[in-house]
Design an enzyme around this catalytic site. Structure first.
Site, PDB file in Angstrom:
ATOM      1  N   GLU A   1       0.686  -1.229   0.014  1.00 22.58           N
ATOM      2  CA  GLU A   1       0.051  -0.014   0.044  1.00 22.58           C
ATOM      3  C   GLU A   1       0.798   1.209  -0.171  1.00 22.58           C
ATOM      4  O   GLU A   1       0.565   1.984  -0.739  1.00 22.58           O
ATOM      5  CB  GLU A   1      -1.005  -0.117   1.134  1.00 22.58           C
ATOM      6  CG  GLU A   1      -1.827  -1.247   1.356  1.00 22.58           C
ATOM      7  CD  GLU A   1      -1.154  -2.460   2.140  1.00 22.58           C
ATOM      8  OE1 GLU A   1       0.029  -2.565   2.007  1.00 22.58           O
ATOM      9  OE2 GLU A   1      -1.796  -2.725   3.204  1.00 22.58           O
TER      10      GLU A   1
ATOM     11  N   SER B   1      13.204 -47.258   0.919  1.00 27.96           N
ATOM     12  CA  SER B   1      13.938 -45.840   0.777  1.00 27.96           C
ATOM     13  C   SER B   1      15.371 -46.478   0.648  1.00 27.96           C
ATOM     14  O   SER B   1      16.314 -45.460   0.296  1.00 27.96           O
ATOM     15  CB  SER B   1      13.737 -45.059   1.704  1.00 27.96           C
ATOM     16  OG  SER B   1      14.240 -45.704   3.300  1.00 27.96           O
TER      17      SER B   1
ATOM     18  N   SER C   1      21.448 -46.235  -0.747  1.00 26.64           N
ATOM     19  CA  SER C   1      20.182 -45.781  -1.035  1.00 26.64           C
ATOM     20  C   SER C   1      20.139 -44.872  -2.023  1.00 26.64           C
ATOM     21  O   SER C   1      19.313 -44.404  -2.791  1.00 26.64           O
ATOM     22  CB  SER C   1      19.560 -45.007  -0.108  1.00 26.64           C
ATOM     23  OG  SER C   1      20.734 -43.722   0.409  1.00 26.64           O
TER      24      SER C   1
ATOM     25  N   THR D   1      20.568 -38.675  10.360  1.00 23.46           N
ATOM     26  CA  THR D   1      20.976 -38.404   8.721  1.00 23.46           C
ATOM     27  C   THR D   1      22.123 -37.675   8.751  1.00 23.46           C
ATOM     28  O   THR D   1      23.104 -38.141   7.690  1.00 23.46           O
ATOM     29  CB  THR D   1      19.635 -37.733   8.378  1.00 23.46           C
ATOM     30  OG1 THR D   1      18.458 -38.527   8.117  1.00 23.46           O
ATOM     31  CG2 THR D   1      20.046 -37.153   7.022  1.00 23.46           C
TER      32      THR D   1
ATOM     33  N   ASP E   1      24.442 -40.141   6.537  1.00 26.16           N
ATOM     34  CA  ASP E   1      24.597 -39.562   5.191  1.00 26.16           C
ATOM     35  C   ASP E   1      25.413 -38.317   4.711  1.00 26.16           C
ATOM     36  O   ASP E   1      25.629 -38.034   3.541  1.00 26.16           O
ATOM     37  CB  ASP E   1      23.107 -39.172   4.528  1.00 26.16           C
ATOM     38  CG  ASP E   1      22.338 -40.674   4.611  1.00 26.16           C
ATOM     39  OD1 ASP E   1      22.735 -41.566   4.796  1.00 26.16           O
ATOM     40  OD2 ASP E   1      20.954 -40.484   4.663  1.00 26.16           O
TER      41      ASP E   1
ATOM     42  N   ARG F   1      20.625 -26.345  -4.938  1.00 28.65           N
ATOM     43  CA  ARG F   1      21.544 -26.315  -5.788  1.00 28.65           C
ATOM     44  C   ARG F   1      21.386 -26.061  -7.215  1.00 28.65           C
ATOM     45  O   ARG F   1      21.661 -25.254  -7.924  1.00 28.65           O
ATOM     46  CB  ARG F   1      22.643 -27.531  -5.413  1.00 28.65           C
ATOM     47  CG  ARG F   1      23.429 -27.249  -4.433  1.00 28.65           C
ATOM     48  CD  ARG F   1      24.546 -28.341  -4.267  1.00 28.65           C
ATOM     49  NE  ARG F   1      23.657 -29.578  -4.157  1.00 28.65           N
ATOM     50  CZ  ARG F   1      23.375 -30.223  -3.071  1.00 28.65           C
ATOM     51  NH1 ARG F   1      23.393 -29.687  -1.989  1.00 28.65           N
ATOM     52  NH2 ARG F   1      22.705 -31.617  -3.131  1.00 28.65           N
TER      53      ARG F   1
ATOM     54  N   PRO G   1      13.177 -42.515   8.113  1.00 23.78           N
ATOM     55  CA  PRO G   1      12.115 -42.929   8.787  1.00 23.78           C
ATOM     56  C   PRO G   1      11.666 -42.575   9.985  1.00 23.78           C
ATOM     57  O   PRO G   1      10.644 -42.577  10.402  1.00 23.78           O
ATOM     58  CB  PRO G   1      12.357 -44.403   8.293  1.00 23.78           C
ATOM     59  CG  PRO G   1      13.590 -44.632   7.956  1.00 23.78           C
ATOM     60  CD  PRO G   1      14.265 -43.216   7.806  1.00 23.78           C
ATOM     61  N   THR G   2      12.685 -42.777  10.885  1.00 21.57           N
ATOM     62  CA  THR G   2      12.624 -42.386  12.207  1.00 21.57           C
ATOM     63  C   THR G   2      11.869 -40.922  12.714  1.00 21.57           C
ATOM     64  O   THR G   2      10.768 -40.910  13.347  1.00 21.57           O
ATOM     65  CB  THR G   2      13.678 -42.659  13.221  1.00 21.57           C
ATOM     66  OG1 THR G   2      14.287 -43.809  12.823  1.00 21.57           O
ATOM     67  CG2 THR G   2      13.238 -42.753  14.751  1.00 21.57           C
TER      68      THR G   2
ATOM     69  N   ALA H   1       8.023 -39.930  13.661  1.00 22.83           N
ATOM     70  CA  ALA H   1       7.758 -38.830  15.087  1.00 22.83           C
ATOM     71  C   ALA H   1       6.889 -37.864  14.677  1.00 22.83           C
ATOM     72  O   ALA H   1       5.814 -37.560  15.380  1.00 22.83           O
ATOM     73  CB  ALA H   1       9.093 -38.304  15.620  1.00 22.83           C
TER      74      ALA H   1
HETATM   75  C1  AOF Z   1       4.194  -7.017   4.369  1.00 28.02           C
HETATM   76  N1  AOF Z   1       3.898  -6.263   3.169  1.00 28.02           N
HETATM   77  O1  AOF Z   1       2.700  -4.978   1.895  1.00 28.02           O
HETATM   78  C2  AOF Z   1       1.690  -5.787   4.117  1.00 28.02           C
HETATM   79  C3  AOF Z   1       1.983  -6.418   5.093  1.00 28.02           C
HETATM   80  O2  AOF Z   1       6.722  -5.883  10.590  1.00 28.02           O
HETATM   81  P1  AOF Z   1       6.722  -5.251   9.243  1.00 28.02           P
HETATM   82  O3  AOF Z   1       6.042  -4.041   9.300  1.00 28.02           O
HETATM   83  O4  AOF Z   1       7.272  -6.073   8.217  1.00 28.02           O
HETATM   84  O5  AOF Z   1       5.015  -6.101   9.064  1.00 28.02           O
HETATM   85  C4  AOF Z   1       4.574  -7.302   8.663  1.00 28.02           C
HETATM   86  C5  AOF Z   1       3.102  -7.653   8.724  1.00 28.02           C
HETATM   87  O6  AOF Z   1       2.524  -6.420   8.202  1.00 28.02           O
HETATM   88  C6  AOF Z   1       2.788  -8.578   8.194  1.00 28.02           C
HETATM   89  O7  AOF Z   1       3.064  -9.961   8.542  1.00 28.02           O
HETATM   90  C7  AOF Z   1       1.201  -8.525   7.737  1.00 28.02           C
HETATM   91  O8  AOF Z   1       0.491  -9.156   8.682  1.00 28.02           O
HETATM   92  C8  AOF Z   1       1.162  -7.097   7.583  1.00 28.02           C
HETATM   93  N2  AOF Z   1       0.995  -6.552   6.360  1.00 28.02           N
HETATM   94  N3  AOF Z   1       3.171  -6.829   5.452  1.00 28.02           N
HETATM   95  O9  AOF Z   1       5.125  -7.359   4.682  1.00 28.02           O
HETATM   96  C9  AOF Z   1       2.582  -5.601   3.085  1.00 28.02           C
HETATM   97  N4  AOF Z   1       0.507  -5.116   3.648  1.00 28.02           N
HETATM   98 ZN    ZN Z   2       1.038  -2.342   6.205  1.00 31.46          ZN
END
Ligand code: AOF
Ligand code: ZN
Length: 342
Positions: free
Chosen positions: A57, A165, A172, A200, A204, A211, A274-275, A279
């Site tokens: 905005e 797997s 693997s 892991t 592994d 990448r 797998p473990t 979980a």
């Molecule tokens: C955004 N971008 O265009 C709008 C957001 O801590 P701030 O100022 O970066 O705010 C983050 C929060 O603001 C985000 O989690 C959301 O709830 C609200 N709106 N955030 O990063 C935007 N409009």
């Molecule tokens: Zn905002």
């Protein structure tokens, strides 16, 4: 008065702006904004470029200048009500003289919500819900994390047609095809955490970075997280300089996700053995499964998932298929199945 068709067109444009390639993932949502003149023509547009930069905005208002007076703002997310890294957008819209705000998704972030109320109290006409489904899909893991207070979890595994797997001797490499591994790197690039268990890493020694060449250059490597109590050799590849790494000294999936949530992480890519998978499944903490099925039989060997404590068919863990695709061609073809909890 601007008709519904013009509003929907503007919202589609705002959604497309929000999805501009190259915007870093997390911790902030993708947001787009279009400002319309009273005759429905477009005055200005903006989108959010990542944490710490102006909100959508604010970007659109800056471009519009005085022309924002009497305008309609079409935004993909409810304007924020808080002073975070930047100022409150609801207030900025009021001060710019915007008369009407149409937004898609209510803000699920408790810290930022309440913008609609503030706007209404100042006499601005407010409407919500236009293309809300599309807006939620655009920020699906951010929305999930805000609503559930924990990251969204994608468990990825590769398997043979008979659910193995690894072979009986433990080998693997390579169950999945080259094309499937490249596809995995694309998915890794959409997450902000790669999570495996200490076992892991010990066995592994994976590097856990993104990448292969991606369509859009990666902005940040996902955080590499290793969970478990055992001490690890610092020479393991996961501790190299290619990306940030943390060890989560717990075996409890709830505690691990809580820690990652507090670090502002929203989408965990679980690639453990797998473990670890068992979980998370037993704790009900797998939200999405992506599996690559190779056209290959082993007949014996390690199961893709460990014991889930299920002994009878009535207790089976049911999943719902959301997508099936063939990845790669000819001998390189694997089937990728994407599922969620039923
Ligand atoms: C955004 N971008 O265009 C709008 C957001 O801590 P701030 O100022 O970066 O705010 C983050 C929060 O603001 C985000 O989690 C959301 O709830 C609200 N709106 N955030 O990063 C935007 N409009
Ligand atoms: Zn905002």
């Amino acid at each position: 008065m601007i008709d519904n068709q013009a509003l929907e067109k503007a919202m589609r444009r705002a959604l497309a702006l929000a999805a501009t390639p190259g915007v870093p993932l997390g911790p902030n949502p993708r947001v787009g904004c279009v400002l319309l003149a009273p005759d429905g023509s477009e005055i200005a547009e903006g989108f959010h470029r990542g944490a710490g930069t102006p909100h959508a905005e604010a970007a659109a208002l800056a471009e519009a200048g005085d022309a924002a007076q009497g305008a309609t703002a079409v935004v993909t997310l409810e304007p924020c009500n808080h002073t975070g890294r930047t100022g409150p957008c609801a207030q900025a819209l009021i001060e710019a003289g915007v008369e009407r705000v149409v937004f898609a998704q209510p803000d699920p972030n408790p810290l930022a919500a309440g913008g609609a109320q503030t706007l209404k109290a100042a006499g601005v006409q407010v409407e919500m819900g236009l293309l809300e489904r599309e807006a939620r899909a655009l920020n699906r893991t951010w929305t999930f994390a805000m609503e559930h207070g924990r990251p969204f979890v994608t468990w990825k595994f590769a398997t043979t047609l008979d659910g193995r797997s690894a072979a009986a001797d433990g080998t693997s490499r390579w169950v999945s095809s080259v094309a499937a591994r490249r596809d995995t790197h694309r998915l890794r690039g959409e997450c902000d955490v790669m999570l495996v268990g200490t076992n892991t890493v010990a066995v592994d020694d994976p590097q856990l970075t993104v990448r292969d060449e991606l369509d859009v250059p990666l902005q940040h490597q996902p955080l590499r997280a290793v969970m478990g109590l055992r001490d690890l050799d610092p020479a393991k590849r996961v501790f190299d300089a290619a990306a940030e790494t943390v060890q989560l000294r717990t075996q409890d999936p709830v505690a691990a996700l809580d820690d990652l949530h507090r670090r502002g992480r929203q989408h965990v890519f679980l690639e453990g053995g797998p473990t670890l998978a068992a979980a998370f499944l037993e704790a009900g903490l797998v939200d999405e499964i992506v599996t690559y099925v190779a056209p290959m039989l082993l007949g014996a060997g390690k199961n893709a998932v460990g014991d889930l404590g299920i002994t009878t068919i009535a207790d089976a863990l049911h999943l719902q298929i959301t997508d099936v695709a063939t990845v790669g061609t000819g001998p390189d073809a694997n089937v990728r199945i994407t599922l969620r909890r039923a």
